[in-house]
Design a protein around this motif. Structure first.
Motif, short mmCIF file in Angstrom:
data_model
loop_
_atom_site.label_atom_id
_atom_site.label_comp_id
_atom_site.label_asym_id
_atom_site.label_seq_id
_atom_site.Cartn_x
_atom_site.Cartn_y
_atom_site.Cartn_z
N SER A 66 0.83 -1.21 0.00
CA SER A 66 0.00 0.00 0.00
C SER A 66 0.86 1.26 0.00
O SER A 66 0.56 2.23 -0.71
CB SER A 66 -0.93 0.01 1.22
N HIS A 91 1.26 -12.69 -1.98
CA HIS A 91 0.32 -13.54 -1.23
C HIS A 91 0.48 -13.40 0.28
O HIS A 91 -0.40 -13.80 1.04
CB HIS A 91 0.51 -15.01 -1.63
N GLU A 92 1.61 -12.81 0.73
CA GLU A 92 1.81 -12.60 2.16
C GLU A 92 1.21 -11.27 2.64
O GLU A 92 1.21 -10.99 3.84
CB GLU A 92 3.32 -12.61 2.48
N LYS A 97 -1.58 -8.17 3.32
CA LYS A 97 -2.93 -8.11 3.87
C LYS A 97 -3.95 -8.00 2.75
O LYS A 97 -3.64 -7.55 1.65
CB LYS A 97 -3.05 -6.92 4.82
N LYS A 98 -5.19 -8.40 3.03
CA LYS A 98 -6.23 -8.40 2.01
C LYS A 98 -6.48 -7.02 1.43
O LYS A 98 -6.68 -6.86 0.23
CB LYS A 98 -7.53 -8.96 2.60
N GLU A 99 -6.45 -5.98 2.31
CA GLU A 99 -6.70 -4.63 1.81
C GLU A 99 -5.58 -4.16 0.88
O GLU A 99 -5.82 -3.40 -0.06
CB GLU A 99 -6.88 -3.65 2.96
N CYS A 100 -4.34 -4.64 1.14
CA CYS A 100 -3.21 -4.30 0.27
C CYS A 100 -3.39 -4.93 -1.11
O CYS A 100 -3.17 -4.29 -2.14
CB CYS A 100 -1.89 -4.75 0.89
N ILE A 101 -3.78 -6.20 -1.10
CA ILE A 101 -3.99 -6.91 -2.36
C ILE A 101 -5.13 -6.27 -3.14
O ILE A 101 -5.06 -6.12 -4.37
CB ILE A 101 -4.27 -8.40 -2.09
N LYS A 102 -6.17 -5.89 -2.43
CA LYS A 102 -7.32 -5.25 -3.08
C LYS A 102 -6.93 -3.93 -3.75
O LYS A 102 -7.32 -3.65 -4.88
CB LYS A 102 -8.43 -5.01 -2.06
N LYS A 107 -4.95 -4.46 -6.92
CA LYS A 107 -5.72 -4.92 -8.07
C LYS A 107 -6.73 -3.89 -8.55
O LYS A 107 -7.47 -4.15 -9.51
CB LYS A 107 -6.47 -6.21 -7.71
N SER A 118 -1.94 -15.48 -9.16
CA SER A 118 -2.50 -15.68 -7.81
C SER A 118 -4.02 -15.58 -7.75
O SER A 118 -4.62 -16.05 -6.80
CB SER A 118 -1.88 -14.66 -6.84
N ASP A 119 -4.63 -14.96 -8.76
CA ASP A 119 -6.09 -14.73 -8.69
C ASP A 119 -6.71 -14.92 -10.07
O ASP A 119 -6.46 -14.14 -11.00
CB ASP A 119 -6.35 -13.32 -8.18
#
Length: 421
Positions: A135, A166-167, A169-174, A177, A210-211
Motif C-alpha cells: 500500500s 500472497h503474504e 494483507k487483504k486490503e493491500c492486495i485489493k 488490483k 495468484s487470482d
C-alpha cells in the motif's frame, strides 16, 4: 590495514576503502552499498565515477567480487572478513521505515533503505509485504508527475516486484488490483525504462497467477501488448519468460488473441524459436497453438516465410508437451487454411515423414488423431507410396520372412528417423 596493500579492484571508488557490500550500478561501476546509498540520499542522481545521469537507481549485488574480497581477507591476517549473510531486520524497524516513506513519499533515501532490506533476504520481503508495504509503495507509484517522481516510482516498482504478494494483507492486495493501480503499472510498462517495464510485467504476472478473477479485471490495450512483444524480443531470459507467461494466461480470451497478433507476437515467436532453449521453446509453441485458434493468428503464421517450417522443425525435438502444441498449431492451420499453397508448404517443410515418425514412436491420443488427419490429405500419391510405409505394410501383413522381421523393422525405423531429421 596500514601494512596490507588493498587491491584497487576491492576499493570503493567513493571512499577508496575496502568494500563490505559491493553493488553495481547500471553504468557497470561497482561501489560499496553504504557509500553509494549516501550519495543518492544527498540528492545526486548520477554515477560518481562517470558522472553519467542514471536511468535507474537499481543496485545489483556483485556476488563474485564479494567472494573474492572474502577470500582475500581470509588470506591476509588482521583483515576483518565481511559477513556472508546479514541478519534479517525486525518488524518494528520495517514498520518505522514504512511510516517514514508514507509521511515523506518524495524522499529517496528511505525508499532506498527499504529496497536494501528487501534485497537482503526472503524473510525481510515477507515482513515488508505483511506490514503494509504494498500500500505504501502504491502511494509512491501514483506520484509520477515529473522526472524525479518517476524515478521514485521506478524504485518503488522494483521493491514491489520483489515482494511475495500472497503474504500481504487483504486490503493491500485489493488496492493493488484496483483499476487505478493497474493503469499506473501499465503506464510504467509502456513508458518506463527496461527495468521498470520488467518489474511492471512481473507484478502483473504475479497478480494473474495468484487470482483467477483478476483476468476479468485486467484488460490490456494495444500499447500494452506491443510492450509485451518488446519484452519477448529482449535478450534478457527473465523478460522473455515473464512476457510469455503473461501472454499464455491472457491469450485464451479472443479479444486478447487478436491484440497479441496485431502487436506482432506471432512473428516474434517464430523468430525466437530457432535459437530458444527448451523452457522458452515449449512456452512459445504453446502460445502459438493458442494464437492459431484465431484466423488472425493462422494468417500471421502462414504469411511468415519461416512460419510453417519452424513449426515442422520443432516436432519431436523439444518435449512431448511442445510436440503436442506444435501439432495442434499445424492442425488448426490445416483445418482452416487448406489451400494448395499451404499444403505444398507443409509438404516441402518435411511434415509428413515427421508425422509418420511420430505415429511410430507414440504420442497422446489427441495428437495421434490430429497427425492422422493431416496425413490423410496426401492419400496414396505420397506418403502411402513412400518406401518406409510400404515396408511397414509388409511387416504388418506378414509378407516378410520371420528371419527378416527384425532387420526390416530396424530399416523402417531408421528410414523414418532419417526422413524426420
Amino acid at each position: 590495514m596500514e601494512t596490507v596493500s588493498i587491491p584497487c579492484l576491492f576499493r570503493c571508488p567513493i571512499s577508496l576503502e575496502l568494500m563490505k557490500d559491493p553493488v553495481t550500478l547500471c553504468t557497470g561501476v561497482t561501489y560499496d552499498r553504504e557509500n553509494i546509498q549516501r550519495w543518492f540520499e544527498e540528492g545526486r542522481l548520477s554515477c560518481p565515477s562517470t558522472m553519467q545521469v542514471l536511468h535507474t537507481l537499481e543496485l545489483t549485488p556483485n556476488h563474485t567480487l564479494r567472494k573474492l574480497i572474502q577470500a582475500w581477507c581470509s588470506s591476509n591476517p588482521g583483515m576483518h572478513c565481511i559477513q556472508e549473510t546479514r541478519e534479517p531486520a525486525n518488524e518494528k524497524e520495517i514498520q518505522k521505515l514504512l511510516l517514514k516513506i508514507r509521511n515523506a513519499p518524495t524522499k529517496l533515501g528511505n525508499l532506498r533503505k527499504l529496497a536494501d532490506l528487501a534485497n537482503r533476504n526472503e524473510r525481510n520481503r515477507i515482513s515488508i509485504a505483511a506490514s503494509g508495504g504494498p500500500s505504501v509503495l502504491i502511494c509512491t507509484l501514483s506520484r509520477t508527475r515529473n522526472e524525479a517522481e518517476i524515478m521514485l516510482g521506478e524504485e518503488a516498482l522494483a521493491v514491489l516486484a520483489s515482494l511475495p504478494i500472497h503474504e500481504a494483507k487483504k486490503e493491500c492486495i485489493k488496492s493493488l488490483k484496483s483499476p487505478i493501480t493497474i493503469d499506473i503499472i501499465c503506464w510504467f510498462l509502456c513508458k518506463g525504462n527496461f527495468h521498470a517495464r520488467l518489474h511492471a510485467a512481473q507484478i502483473l504476472h504475479g497478480l494473474l497467477s495468484s487470482d483467477q478473477n483478476f483476468k476479468a479485471v485486467f484488460r490490456p490495450d494495444e500499447e500494452t501488448f506491443h510492450n509485451f512483444d518488446l519484452l519477448l524480443r529482449d535478450q534478457c531470459h527473465q523478460a522473455t519468460e515473464t512476457a510469455l507467461e503473461i501472454l499464455l494466461t491472457v491469450s485464451p480470451v479472443r479479444r486478447n488473441r487478436m491484440r497479441a497478433v496485431e502487436a506482432g507476437v506471432a512473428n516474434t515467436l517464430i523468430e525466437l524459436l530457432p535459437e530458444a532453449e527448451k523452457g522458452i521453446a515449449q512456452k512459445a509453441l504453446s502460445l502459438l497453438e493458442i494464437l492459431c485458434q484465431s484466423a488472425e493468428g493462422r494468417a500471421s503464421v502462414c504469411g511468415n516465410p519461416m512460419g510453417i517450417r519452424v513449426l515442422v522443425k520443432k516436432i519431436a525435438r523439444v518435449s512431448e508437451l511442445a510436440t503436442e502444441a506444435t501439432i495442434g498449431a499445424l492442425w488448426h492451420i490445416f483445418k482452416n487454411c487448406k489451400t494448395s499453397s499451404v499444403l505444398r508448404e507443409i509438404e516441402e517443410a518435411g511434415a509428413y515423414p515427421k508425422l509418420f515418425f511420430l505415429l511410430q514412436i507414440g504420442c497422446s491420443s489427441s495428437t495421434r488423431q490430429r497427425a492422422k488427419e493431416i496425413l490423410r490429405t496426401q492419400g496414396p500419391r505420397s506418403w502411402k507410396t513412400n518406401p518406409c510405409c510400404i515396408l511397414a505394410d509388409q511387416l504388418k501383413a506378414g509378407e516378410l520372412k520371420h528371419q527378416d522381421f527384425h532387420v526390416a523393422k530396424l530399416t523402417v525405423h531408421g528410414r523414418i528417423r532419417a526422413l524426420a531429421n
